[in-house]
Write a protein that holds these residues in place. Structure first.
Motif, PDB file in Angstrom:
ATOM      1  N   LEU A   8     -13.659 -18.290 -53.036  1.00  0.00           N
ATOM      2  CA  LEU A   8     -12.829 -17.618 -51.587  1.00  0.00           C
ATOM      3  C   LEU A   8     -12.266 -16.457 -51.843  1.00  0.00           C
ATOM      4  N   ASP A 112      -8.114 -22.043 -43.798  1.00  0.00           N
ATOM      5  CA  ASP A 112      -9.563 -21.295 -42.914  1.00  0.00           C
ATOM      6  C   ASP A 112     -10.942 -21.925 -43.572  1.00  0.00           C
ATOM      7  N   HIS A 113     -11.147 -21.913 -44.823  1.00  0.00           N
ATOM      8  CA  HIS A 113     -12.124 -22.710 -45.330  1.00  0.00           C
ATOM      9  C   HIS A 113     -12.503 -24.228 -44.958  1.00  0.00           C
ATOM     10  N   GLU A 117     -15.002 -23.593 -42.110  1.00  0.00           N
ATOM     11  CA  GLU A 117     -16.249 -23.614 -42.935  1.00  0.00           C
ATOM     12  C   GLU A 117     -16.700 -24.958 -43.109  1.00  0.00           C
ATOM     13  N   GLU A 118     -15.860 -25.981 -43.446  1.00  0.00           N
ATOM     14  CA  GLU A 118     -16.172 -27.321 -43.693  1.00  0.00           C
ATOM     15  C   GLU A 118     -16.002 -28.118 -42.448  1.00  0.00           C
TER      16      GLU A 118
END
Length: 179
Positions: A8, A112-113, A117-118
């Protein structure tokens, strides 16, 4: 064994999978008695203890915090699954790097991830109620104090309470510049 976490990046930082090879860079931090006051284990006495501590555990994913262009670990962020859609986060940063916004930037990228994203729905964090710096970081990121769990941890400084914080995906999305 679980797949390695993805790399990341932020404007200044690169978060890459943490490894026992990071022991030399992280040992001074993990041997720092004052920094380790609020950690669940005491300061490390040897480089080998640090190397063993950095070995992967199935329940958690760990990312070394590095500066772009310099692969030396400054600390780490971590995410551990609690149940479907709920992740616990943790973080630690060497004292020489405090006050530069590094922890905030790294945890922001991790959030954020996890949320975007997940697709996680909830992130939690627990910290010692007396750890003012950690609590201030969580609160500045929009986490809500959800309660104090009394006598939750038995640590190297004794039995300690936990300040339990939570953040929902919708709350993060309302604050985030990245949606």
């Amino acid at each position: 064994m679980r797949d390695a976490p993805p790399v990341l990046e932020t404007e200044r930082l690169r978060l890459r999978p943490l490894s026992p090879d990071d022991a030399e860079a992280l040992h001074p931090m993990l041997a720092d008695a004052e920094l380790m006051t609020w950690w669940s284990s005491g300061p490390h006495a040897s480089l080998e203890e640090t190397r063993d501590y950095l070995r992967p555990v199935p329940e958690w994913r760990h990312w070394a915090i590095t500066r772009r262009g310099d692969d030396s670990a400054l600390g780490w962020v971590a995410a551990g699954a609690k149940r479907s859609g709920v992740i616990e986060v943790g973080y630690i940063l060497g004292r020489v790097h405090w006050g530069q916004g590094i922890a905030r930037e790294a945890v922001t990228r991790l959030l954020d991830h996890l949320f975007f994203e997940e697709g996680q729905r909830r992130v939690i964090a627990d910290t010692d109620p007396e750890n003012r710096a950690s609590r201030a970081l969580l609160e500045s990121l929009g986490f809500t104090l959800e309660g104090i769990l009394r006598a939750e941890w038995e640590t190297h400084i004794g039995v300690r309470d936990t300040a339990l914080y939570g953040l929902l995906r919708d709350e993060w999305a309302a604050r985030s510049t990245r949606r």
